[in-house]
Design an enzyme around this catalytic site. Structure first.
Site, PDB file in Angstrom:
ATOM      1  N   LYS A  34       0.887  -1.239   0.022  1.00 41.98           N
ATOM      2  CA  LYS A  34      -0.110   0.048  -0.036  1.00 41.98           C
ATOM      3  C   LYS A  34       0.825   1.404  -0.091  1.00 41.98           C
ATOM      4  O   LYS A  34       2.066   1.077   0.313  1.00 41.98           O
ATOM      5  CB  LYS A  34      -0.887   0.060   1.148  1.00 41.98           C
ATOM      6  CG  LYS A  34      -0.104   0.020   2.602  1.00 41.98           C
ATOM      7  CD  LYS A  34      -0.941  -0.017   3.748  1.00 41.98           C
ATOM      8  CE  LYS A  34      -0.221   0.015   5.157  1.00 41.98           C
ATOM      9  NZ  LYS A  34      -0.818  -0.461   6.165  1.00 41.98           N
ATOM     10  N   ARG A 132     -10.990  -0.069  14.283  1.00 44.16           N
ATOM     11  CA  ARG A 132     -10.869   0.716  12.985  1.00 44.16           C
ATOM     12  C   ARG A 132     -11.691  -0.318  12.041  1.00 44.16           C
ATOM     13  O   ARG A 132     -12.786   0.007  12.213  1.00 44.16           O
ATOM     14  CB  ARG A 132      -9.257   0.748  12.644  1.00 44.16           C
ATOM     15  CG  ARG A 132      -8.888   1.828  11.965  1.00 44.16           C
ATOM     16  CD  ARG A 132      -7.398   1.653  11.642  1.00 44.16           C
ATOM     17  NE  ARG A 132      -6.968   0.746  10.792  1.00 44.16           N
ATOM     18  CZ  ARG A 132      -5.777   0.558  10.286  1.00 44.16           C
ATOM     19  NH1 ARG A 132      -4.858   1.368  10.713  1.00 44.16           N
ATOM     20  NH2 ARG A 132      -5.403  -0.344   9.418  1.00 44.16           N
ATOM     21  N   HIS A 164      -6.701  -7.319  12.295  1.00 43.91           N
ATOM     22  CA  HIS A 164      -5.533  -6.443  12.280  1.00 43.91           C
ATOM     23  C   HIS A 164      -5.351  -6.130  13.762  1.00 43.91           C
ATOM     24  O   HIS A 164      -6.285  -5.787  14.625  1.00 43.91           O
ATOM     25  CB  HIS A 164      -5.767  -5.070  11.611  1.00 43.91           C
ATOM     26  CG  HIS A 164      -4.536  -4.382  11.201  1.00 43.91           C
ATOM     27  ND1 HIS A 164      -3.224  -5.186  10.804  1.00 43.91           N
ATOM     28  CD2 HIS A 164      -4.253  -3.169  10.953  1.00 43.91           C
ATOM     29  CE1 HIS A 164      -2.283  -4.387  10.610  1.00 43.91           C
ATOM     30  NE2 HIS A 164      -2.865  -3.030  10.688  1.00 43.91           N
ATOM     31  N   ARG A 220       0.672 -10.738   6.764  1.00 49.11           N
ATOM     32  CA  ARG A 220       0.655  -9.637   6.086  1.00 49.11           C
ATOM     33  C   ARG A 220       1.881  -8.502   6.268  1.00 49.11           C
ATOM     34  O   ARG A 220       1.439  -7.428   6.891  1.00 49.11           O
ATOM     35  CB  ARG A 220      -0.896  -8.908   6.248  1.00 49.11           C
ATOM     36  CG  ARG A 220      -1.779  -9.802   5.752  1.00 49.11           C
ATOM     37  CD  ARG A 220      -3.193  -8.689   5.867  1.00 49.11           C
ATOM     38  NE  ARG A 220      -3.040  -8.162   6.880  1.00 49.11           N
ATOM     39  CZ  ARG A 220      -3.983  -8.532   8.037  1.00 49.11           C
ATOM     40  NH1 ARG A 220      -4.490  -9.610   8.037  1.00 49.11           N
ATOM     41  NH2 ARG A 220      -4.106  -7.608   9.071  1.00 49.11           N
ATOM     42  N   TYR A 265      19.348  30.106  10.258  1.00 45.97           N
ATOM     43  CA  TYR A 265      18.281  31.230  10.853  1.00 45.97           C
ATOM     44  C   TYR A 265      18.353  30.740  12.352  1.00 45.97           C
ATOM     45  O   TYR A 265      18.050  29.647  12.712  1.00 45.97           O
ATOM     46  CB  TYR A 265      16.938  30.775  10.196  1.00 45.97           C
ATOM     47  CG  TYR A 265      16.853  31.308   8.698  1.00 45.97           C
ATOM     48  CD1 TYR A 265      17.298  32.438   8.310  1.00 45.97           C
ATOM     49  CD2 TYR A 265      16.371  30.319   7.749  1.00 45.97           C
ATOM     50  CE1 TYR A 265      17.189  32.588   6.968  1.00 45.97           C
ATOM     51  CE2 TYR A 265      16.383  30.742   6.682  1.00 45.97           C
ATOM     52  CZ  TYR A 265      16.710  31.729   6.194  1.00 45.97           C
ATOM     53  OH  TYR A 265      16.539  31.906   4.774  1.00 45.97           O
ATOM     54  N   CYS A 312      16.724  24.582   6.685  1.00 45.75           N
ATOM     55  CA  CYS A 312      16.174  25.730   5.630  1.00 45.75           C
ATOM     56  C   CYS A 312      15.255  25.186   4.677  1.00 45.75           C
ATOM     57  O   CYS A 312      15.155  23.914   4.499  1.00 45.75           O
ATOM     58  CB  CYS A 312      17.346  26.587   5.318  1.00 45.75           C
ATOM     59  SG  CYS A 312      18.289  27.393   6.564  1.00 45.75           S
ATOM     60  N   ASP A 314      16.029  24.879   1.408  1.00 43.50           N
ATOM     61  CA  ASP A 314      16.623  24.125   0.373  1.00 43.50           C
ATOM     62  C   ASP A 314      17.969  23.761   0.727  1.00 43.50           C
ATOM     63  O   ASP A 314      18.612  23.308  -0.210  1.00 43.50           O
ATOM     64  CB  ASP A 314      16.355  24.506  -0.884  1.00 43.50           C
ATOM     65  CG  ASP A 314      16.002  26.103  -1.104  1.00 43.50           C
ATOM     66  OD1 ASP A 314      16.639  26.603  -0.129  1.00 43.50           O
ATOM     67  OD2 ASP A 314      15.289  26.445  -1.659  1.00 43.50           O
TER      68      ASP A 314
HETATM   69  C1  LIG Z   1      -0.414  -1.700   6.717  1.00 42.62           C
HETATM   70  C2  LIG Z   1      -1.011  -2.738   7.045  1.00 42.62           C
HETATM   71  C3  LIG Z   1      -0.322  -3.981   7.402  1.00 42.62           C
HETATM   72  C4  LIG Z   1       1.178  -4.160   7.304  1.00 42.62           C
HETATM   73  O1  LIG Z   1       1.364  -3.600   8.496  1.00 42.62           O
HETATM   74  P1  LIG Z   1       3.145  -3.598   8.891  1.00 42.62           P
HETATM   75  O2  LIG Z   1       3.110  -2.743  10.218  1.00 42.62           O
HETATM   76  O3  LIG Z   1       3.626  -2.360   7.962  1.00 42.62           O
HETATM   77  O4  LIG Z   1       3.490  -4.902   8.762  1.00 42.62           O
HETATM   78  C5  LIG Z   1      -0.909  -5.472   7.483  1.00 42.62           C
HETATM   79  N1  LIG Z   1      -2.294  -5.321   7.475  1.00 42.62           N
HETATM   80  C6  LIG Z   1      -3.195  -4.057   7.324  1.00 42.62           C
HETATM   81  C7  LIG Z   1      -4.766  -4.411   7.442  1.00 42.62           C
HETATM   82  C8  LIG Z   1      -2.400  -2.771   7.147  1.00 42.62           C
HETATM   83  O5  LIG Z   1      -3.111  -1.978   7.174  1.00 42.62           O
END
Ligand SMILES: *Cc1c(COP(=O)(O)O)cnc(C)c1O
Length: 369
Positions: A34, A132, A164, A220, A265, A312, A314
């Site tokens: 992603k 979430r 998750h 994942r 600065y 700064c 740049d």
């Molecule tokens: C971003 C994400 C992951 C990966 O998470 P990491 O901490 O980068 O390994 C896995 N599952 C979902 C749903 C995510 O949003």
């Protein structure tokens, strides 16, 4: 030439996926790509992850899944972040696996599927405690009823269930086992209702690295794919992973100054003695975090220097000390194997390395455009 040279080592990504695959044991790997692969380039990083053995690629947003297909990827792709506006027709035509966040989204996908000859593959997202995305355990039975009905009609196939974790990067945190328990209950609920799950998935990078008992069928990992594990390796070996992104600039001016010279600065750095300053031609307009002033380090000829005074728009300055060998044209490593890592920048500017690579990666895109 642009002010920052941002390079990605795609072999490192392939190797990291190999390493994660070995750790995943019997579970397959979905490399999370992603956000333009955390700034590393969606299609190129996806290709490298496949080379390393990722049987799945995961993206949050539907357009990223379609971009992977347009880039030539033919493997399993999973996308999860959308509401009822999901472009289901395009995603199903592209043979993408879809997440289901709610009964409403499921209804939308079913209504699209009615016009199609193929039954889309769906994964139910359960909110086991992150608070979430996903359907709550309370609402899950209702969603399963709708799914079961549509599956009997041959309109959809429920192939996965996933969730998750909130605290995976705090190994031992009590919510991890609690969420796992909720996840198992959700899986059981589906299986008791004749839903045959091909894949159950819960583990992000931290969980992949620290909780082999929670790998289920598929892990994942995201950040670890890019060589930045979110938990420390007890063996001090970075889990065998290698950071893939490097960020460099150049010294464009070297000059001697007396003791007591205020630098940049606001004169937030004052030279403690006679010294030599080096001017680096990259600043916050190029993506160098302004908060890195007097905090972050860079490396020149293998030696570390803290940024002297404010960053700064740049440019920024480093105090090279007396008797320096640094000269104009020398490379300055902001991030790289020969200098600080993304984690060092994160500590210096009070964020996480995820944000560091996403930020620099975003600039990489602009450069290519
Ligand atoms: C971003 C994400 C992951 C990966 O998470 P990491 O901490 O980068 O390994 C896995 N599952 C979902 C749903 C995510 O949003």
């Amino acid at each position: 030439m642009s002010a920052l040279d941002i390079a990605v080592d795609y072999d490192a990504i392939a190797d990291n996926v190999r390493t994660l695959s070995a750790r995943a044991g019997d579970a397959e790997v979905m490399a999370v790509v992603k956000a333009d692969a955390y700034g590393h380039g969606l299609v190129e990083a996806g290709r490298a992850a496949r080379e390393g053995g990722a049987t799945w690629l995961g993206v949050a947003q539907p357009h990223e899944a379609l971009a992977l297909r347009a880039g030539g990827d033919t493997g399993r792709i999973f996308t999860w972040l959308y509401g009822t506006e999901v472009p289901a027709r395009a995603l199903i035509a592209a043979d993408v696996d879809l997440s289901v966040n709610s009964t409403e989204v499921l209804g939308e996908i079913i209504s699209v599927a009615r016009d199609l000859t193929v039954a889309p593959r769906l994964h139910i997202c359960v909110d086991t405690g992150l608070g979430r995305e996903g359907v709550t355990l309370h609402d899950l039975p209702g969603l399963i009823t709708v799914a079961q009905e549509a599956q009997r009609e041959g309109l959809i196939q429920i192939v996965g269930m996933w969730s998750h974790l909130a605290w995976a990067d705090r190994p031992g945190h009590s919510t991890i086992d609690l969420q796992a328990e909720n996840f198992r209950a959700a899986v059981l609920m589906a299986e008791e209702r004749e839903i045959q799950l091909e894949v159950r998935h819960l583990a992000n990078s931290a969980c992949t690295l620290t909780r082999p008992d929670l790998h289920f069928d598929l892990v994942r990992p995201g950040i670890a794919v890019y060589g930045l594990p979110p938990v420390p390796d007890p063996d001090g070996e970075n889990f065998g992973l290698r950071p893939a992104m490097s960020v460099r600039s150049r010294v464009i001016l070297v000059k001697d100054v007396p003791e007591g010279q205020g630098v940049s600065y606001g004169h937030e750095y004052i030279t403690p003695h006679r010294t030599t300053l080096g001017l680096v031609s990259a600043g916050y307009a190029d993506g160098v975090f302004r908060a890195g002033g007097n905090q972050a380090e860079v490396a020149i000829r293998g030696r570390r220097y803290r940024i002297a005074g404010r960053v700064c728009m740049d440019q920024f300055v480093v105090d090279l000390g007396s008797g320096t060998e640094v000269s104009e044209g020398d490379a300055v490593t902001l991030i790289g194997p020969d200098g600080p890592g993304a984690r060092d920048w994160a500590t210096a500017v009070d964020t996480i390395d995820y944000e560091i690579v996403c930020r620099f990666g975003g600039l990489r895109d602009k450069e290519r455009a």
